[in-house]
Design a protein around this motif. Sequence first.
Motif, mmCIF file in Angstrom:
data_model
loop_
_atom_site.group_PDB
_atom_site.id
_atom_site.type_symbol
_atom_site.label_atom_id
_atom_site.label_comp_id
_atom_site.label_asym_id
_atom_site.label_seq_id
_atom_site.Cartn_x
_atom_site.Cartn_y
_atom_site.Cartn_z
ATOM 1 N N LEU A 1 9.252 36.054 -12.962
ATOM 2 C CA LEU A 1 9.647 35.078 -11.938
ATOM 3 C C LEU A 1 8.556 34.041 -11.680
ATOM 4 O O LEU A 1 8.824 32.970 -11.150
ATOM 5 C CB LEU A 1 9.983 35.809 -10.620
ATOM 6 C CG LEU A 1 11.184 36.761 -10.672
ATOM 7 C CD1 LEU A 1 11.363 37.473 -9.340
ATOM 8 C CD2 LEU A 1 12.459 36.020 -11.049
ATOM 9 N N LEU B 1 17.814 36.163 -11.294
ATOM 10 C CA LEU B 1 18.170 36.377 -9.891
ATOM 11 C C LEU B 1 19.674 36.611 -9.736
ATOM 12 O O LEU B 1 20.100 37.461 -8.940
ATOM 13 C CB LEU B 1 17.723 35.180 -9.053
ATOM 14 C CG LEU B 1 16.213 34.931 -8.980
ATOM 15 C CD1 LEU B 1 15.916 33.663 -8.199
ATOM 16 C CD2 LEU B 1 15.501 36.126 -8.346
ATOM 17 N N PHE C 1 8.518 29.198 -4.753
ATOM 18 C CA PHE C 1 8.940 30.563 -5.088
ATOM 19 C C PHE C 1 8.106 31.096 -6.256
ATOM 20 O O PHE C 1 7.640 32.244 -6.227
ATOM 21 C CB PHE C 1 10.428 30.556 -5.436
ATOM 22 C CG PHE C 1 11.005 31.919 -5.719
ATOM 23 C CD1 PHE C 1 11.199 32.839 -4.695
ATOM 24 C CD2 PHE C 1 11.363 32.287 -7.004
ATOM 25 C CE1 PHE C 1 11.737 34.090 -4.943
ATOM 26 C CE2 PHE C 1 11.900 33.533 -7.276
ATOM 27 C CZ PHE C 1 12.088 34.437 -6.242
ATOM 28 N N ASN D 1 5.285 34.190 -6.130
ATOM 29 C CA ASN D 1 5.327 35.316 -7.067
ATOM 30 C C ASN D 1 4.022 35.437 -7.844
ATOM 31 O O ASN D 1 3.555 36.544 -8.120
ATOM 32 C CB ASN D 1 6.505 35.156 -8.030
ATOM 33 C CG ASN D 1 7.795 35.749 -7.494
ATOM 34 O OD1 ASN D 1 8.037 36.945 -7.609
ATOM 35 N ND2 ASN D 1 8.609 34.909 -6.884
ATOM 36 N N TRP E 1 9.330 44.032 -9.020
ATOM 37 C CA TRP E 1 9.987 44.056 -7.718
ATOM 38 C C TRP E 1 11.094 45.111 -7.677
ATOM 39 O O TRP E 1 11.799 45.317 -8.661
ATOM 40 C CB TRP E 1 10.610 42.693 -7.410
ATOM 41 C CG TRP E 1 9.630 41.607 -7.110
ATOM 42 C CD1 TRP E 1 9.388 40.494 -7.865
ATOM 43 C CD2 TRP E 1 8.774 41.520 -5.976
ATOM 44 N NE1 TRP E 1 8.419 39.724 -7.264
ATOM 45 C CE2 TRP E 1 8.028 40.334 -6.101
ATOM 46 C CE3 TRP E 1 8.559 42.331 -4.856
ATOM 47 C CZ2 TRP E 1 7.090 39.933 -5.162
ATOM 48 C CZ3 TRP E 1 7.611 41.935 -3.920
ATOM 49 C CH2 TRP E 1 6.892 40.746 -4.068
ATOM 50 N N GLN F 1 13.668 44.082 -2.298
ATOM 51 C CA GLN F 1 12.594 43.167 -1.912
ATOM 52 C C GLN F 1 12.961 41.725 -2.245
ATOM 53 O O GLN F 1 12.816 40.830 -1.410
ATOM 54 C CB GLN F 1 11.293 43.577 -2.605
ATOM 55 C CG GLN F 1 10.777 44.942 -2.169
ATOM 56 C CD GLN F 1 9.643 45.445 -3.046
ATOM 57 O OE1 GLN F 1 9.625 45.231 -4.256
ATOM 58 N NE2 GLN F 1 8.683 46.143 -2.448
ATOM 59 N N ILE F 2 13.431 41.501 -3.467
ATOM 60 C CA ILE F 2 13.841 40.157 -3.862
ATOM 61 C C ILE F 2 15.120 39.754 -3.117
ATOM 62 O O ILE F 2 15.282 38.606 -2.700
ATOM 63 C CB ILE F 2 14.059 40.083 -5.383
ATOM 64 C CG1 ILE F 2 12.703 40.115 -6.094
ATOM 65 C CG2 ILE F 2 14.813 38.817 -5.774
ATOM 66 C CD1 ILE F 2 11.823 38.919 -5.840
ATOM 67 N N ALA G 1 14.204 38.490 0.297
ATOM 68 C CA ALA G 1 13.567 37.176 0.214
ATOM 69 C C ALA G 1 14.612 36.090 -0.032
ATOM 70 O O ALA G 1 14.597 35.037 0.620
ATOM 71 C CB ALA G 1 12.514 37.171 -0.894
ATOM 72 N N LEU G 2 15.526 36.342 -0.963
ATOM 73 C CA LEU G 2 16.575 35.359 -1.253
ATOM 74 C C LEU G 2 17.436 35.096 -0.027
ATOM 75 O O LEU G 2 17.797 33.956 0.271
ATOM 76 C CB LEU G 2 17.453 35.848 -2.406
ATOM 77 C CG LEU G 2 16.809 35.925 -3.792
ATOM 78 C CD1 LEU G 2 17.777 36.586 -4.780
ATOM 79 C CD2 LEU G 2 16.395 34.543 -4.281
ATOM 80 N N ALA H 1 7.699 42.880 0.543
ATOM 81 C CA ALA H 1 8.809 41.938 0.679
ATOM 82 C C ALA H 1 8.444 40.800 1.610
ATOM 83 O O ALA H 1 8.655 39.615 1.289
ATOM 84 C CB ALA H 1 10.058 42.669 1.186
ATOM 85 N N LEU I 1 5.623 38.429 0.280
ATOM 86 C CA LEU I 1 6.168 37.411 -0.615
ATOM 87 C C LEU I 1 6.726 36.252 0.195
ATOM 88 O O LEU I 1 6.498 35.075 -0.129
ATOM 89 C CB LEU I 1 7.265 38.021 -1.486
ATOM 90 C CG LEU I 1 8.081 37.033 -2.345
ATOM 91 C CD1 LEU I 1 7.205 36.405 -3.423
ATOM 92 C CD2 LEU I 1 9.290 37.730 -2.974
#
Length: 548
Positions: free
Chosen positions: A1, A13, A73, A77, A103, A107-108, A111-112, A143, A146
């Motif tokens: 990423l 993603l 982003f 990362n 990840w 966690q991702i 964030a998204l 998480a 980030l």
Amino acid sequence: LSVKPKTEVIEILKSLVDGYEDWINFEREKSLNLDPKFENQAEKNLTNCETAKARMLSGIDLIDKDDKVFKSFQAANRAMQIQFAWSKKREKNDSSSSQNLKWRPFQIGFALMSLQGLCNGNHPDRNILDLLWFPTGGGKTEAYLLIIAFNLFFIRLKEGKTADFHHTDVIMRYTLRALTLQQFQRAASVICAANIVRESSIENFGENNFSIGLWVGSSMTPNQIKKARQIIDNPEDPANPKKFNYCPACGDRLSWKDYFVEDKASFLPNCENSSCELFEKQLPILTIDEHIFLEPPSVVFGTADKFAQLASAKNSGNLFNRIFPPSLIIQDELHLINGPLGSMTGLLETAIDLLSSKDDIRPKVLGSTATIRQAKKQVFRLFDRDAFQFPPPGIDFTDSGFAFTETEKKGQGRLYVGICTQGTTEKMVRETMTGSLLQTINDERIEDTNKDAYSTNVGYFGSLKILGGAFNGIQEEGVDSSRKFASQRDETPVTDSIVPAELNSTVSATKLDDILNDLSKPYGHPRHQEILLATNMISVGVDIPRLG
């Protein structure tokens, strides 16, 4: 990423969301066989899951269409990857061949889901508190670290030179000092890594360092620079400003040197290891209140009660710049903000919310917890916001799509053993067990690669009085007991002396830093700790992976 081109990042993603969509569809099929009395609740749960999916897709769309979001982003990362590689290097006992951060899906996903609310002050998500609800040790901290890194990079990139000065973008709040100190150190490592990334792209992210400040009670850090000068060389003073003793990159001890800010001498740490990536760099880690007010750090770490001083501490208002007020507030261990503390926090939050608002745009608020009840009611009373729990529950409480309870036995899990103390005393059993467990490290059935898991004995006590008795008894009798077991087993005695470490409310903050650092050292390391005696301080948020 952090390195792939945008098209590949978006594809990666989207695969995450595709997997989540498959799970939702599977849950919908399960719901068809439910008892009718559960149908309404099942539909509510699955609707929340669909909302989470839609918000994640919206975050991906933002990354795809807004180049500044994408660059931020990737930079975030990259910073997380750098600090992860540092942590593996410091451990020196990592047996894996990969130094790449991997990840966990939640966690991702979190964030998204948070991106639209962070990047667009007028988006409806801005006024929702997103609550990360995941078991202890699952990775909640990474998480939101980030997300913090993303927020810092995005503001610099979006606002350009006008934002390239000392101001506070993020406020992190905790309730327990041990938790605050350890999480502060983890976040400081990310901030140092973020500066490595910033320096490689100054045209995008500015010339001024990202920085982090520890804003807690005077019993833990000094309020004035003058006071700091008096105690800086006294490691026994609990208010000593040296709250970061080890380099985040190489693990060597840091030195704290004079640093002048507005003609006032303050202190910042720097690494003197010539082979270190941070060699001779002043690390932007602020631990003195007066210094924090003079150069407001990008991220402020504080305990919930400290913010009561906003009404009386001179210059504390500098943390709330009128042009760029804090845009992100994170409350960790949200479930602990209850009772009288919750009442006080709710009152303070009215002022903090106002101070952090600009043009009727309020800050984005995130929370995290491993255990909470009636979250929506609590969040509304504390923050005057609706709450969205992530991951939302599905049909079965054992499966949220991002985590599930293993029902099939695959190999050996944890085995719990109880000792009956009938006919003897608790003190005798404790000392005998300690000696036996210490000597166990010589058991030929334990492979060298597994010895670290057996080399630290943690005692958990309900009172300081019992802990104190154990501290003396283990030192006096533990070695003798160990020698007796060595003789019985025809082994070499493993130790000549025992000095247990303590983790409780009487330990000074400076000493606490050393203890937490030593406890992370593996078997065979010169500073490895054999015995830890702890109160419930160890049960909330203290993160020492090798004791897991």
